[in-house]
Design an enzyme around this catalytic site. Sequence first.
Site, mmCIF file in Angstrom:
data_model
loop_
_atom_site.group_PDB
_atom_site.id
_atom_site.type_symbol
_atom_site.label_atom_id
_atom_site.label_comp_id
_atom_site.label_asym_id
_atom_site.label_seq_id
_atom_site.Cartn_x
_atom_site.Cartn_y
_atom_site.Cartn_z
ATOM 1 N N ASP A 133 81.598 -17.763 -3.408
ATOM 2 C CA ASP A 133 82.963 -19.073 -3.321
ATOM 3 C C ASP A 133 84.001 -18.004 -3.526
ATOM 4 O OD1 ASP A 133 83.030 -18.486 -6.233
ATOM 5 O OD2 ASP A 133 82.234 -20.556 -6.521
ATOM 6 N N HIS A 151 83.261 -16.325 -7.042
ATOM 7 C CA HIS A 151 82.167 -15.623 -7.671
ATOM 8 C C HIS A 151 81.434 -14.823 -6.504
ATOM 9 C CE1 HIS A 151 82.602 -19.244 -9.973
ATOM 10 N NE2 HIS A 151 82.411 -18.229 -10.926
ATOM 11 N N SER A 195 81.253 -17.588 -15.995
ATOM 12 C CA SER A 195 80.594 -17.928 -14.952
ATOM 13 C C SER A 195 79.897 -17.064 -14.210
ATOM 14 C CB SER A 195 81.519 -18.973 -14.111
ATOM 15 O OG SER A 195 82.566 -18.178 -13.664
#
Length: 366
Positions: free
Chosen positions: A333, A336, A38
């Site tokens: 978040d 990340h 991600s």
Amino acid sequence: MSTIMIISMSFIFFLHVLPAAMIQSLPLAPALYVFGDSLFDSGNNNLLPTVAKADYLPYGINFAKGVTGRFTNGKTIADFIAEFLGLPYSPPFMSIRRTTPLTGLNYASGSCGILPETGNLYGKCLNLNEQINLFERTVKSGLERHACMQYFNMSSNELSDYLSKSIFIFSVGSNDYLNNYLEPNVYDTSKRYPPQPFAQFLVDTLGKVFQRLYNLGGRKIIMFEIGPIGCIPSITRKKKHNAGQCVEETNQIVSFFNQRLPAFLNNLTSTLHGSTFILAQANFLGYDAIINPSKYGLEDSNSPCCTTWANGTSGCIPFITPCLHAYKNFFWDAFHLTEAAYSLIATRCFNDSICSPFNIKELVRM
């Protein structure tokens, strides 16, 4: 006269008639291929049956194209590297159109890792071996036709040249800890492997992936270290730890993997003829920015910028306005980083010595 010679002469003539300004704007590499999780995913998970998605605001709130599936507020490291190379952003493989001129593709998939079982708790994602499978499909079924649209009907030799000059970047492994090894109630991995043998297992598995990529034509490969995941809000807000900002026990477990990378990559460069494997030593840079944020123009290196579930330990809650100055935050978040943090890492890898033995600017000249 051979076809290759005719094409080469045509290309030289083409450069002669191009204005100087256009020659200067030519990309530094023909393509950028992106693999990982991600941290690099640019929208592949949007089209996969998984809960690990970032296809809603406030993700992408500071990105020119808005919500794309990037797990951050703006650009990723891969996006910055594409800009530095003079290339378009590598589009996600899952949404690529067959007629798109190919200057790279993004195969990265949120929640996945090096091991095939990593991330399956959240649904379907593309593990690293599957990503290489998709790249192999790209090379064997579509790359030559795509590339021909840009590179004068390339022969097989010129296609090999195109691949050898392209840049391949990897950011993978953190989920093999976060979504596997550090989840003993879900996976038995930590019961079967002490930390150091597990790190070696990951490196050995990664070696098979890099061998496959080399066999497919990849020659310039950049591997990013796993970041200091013991400092991310998802860990620091869940685990009790001694005085300090980070859970150093978790950082220590991950360090066994990172410590193996230099010799591992050097050995690949030595044994795979014509290859160059680069280590992006991003762990210490990230750690230092978390511990000393003001040194890097940041203010908050503890809290997520967006509002998340479970006291800042998860992804962003949809459609809630994030912090006003994301460029001053390190974390977007619970897992990340912000665009500001990614810009720092990408810039240092392109221009400075966190990428070793060559930075990207030096790599493209080789």
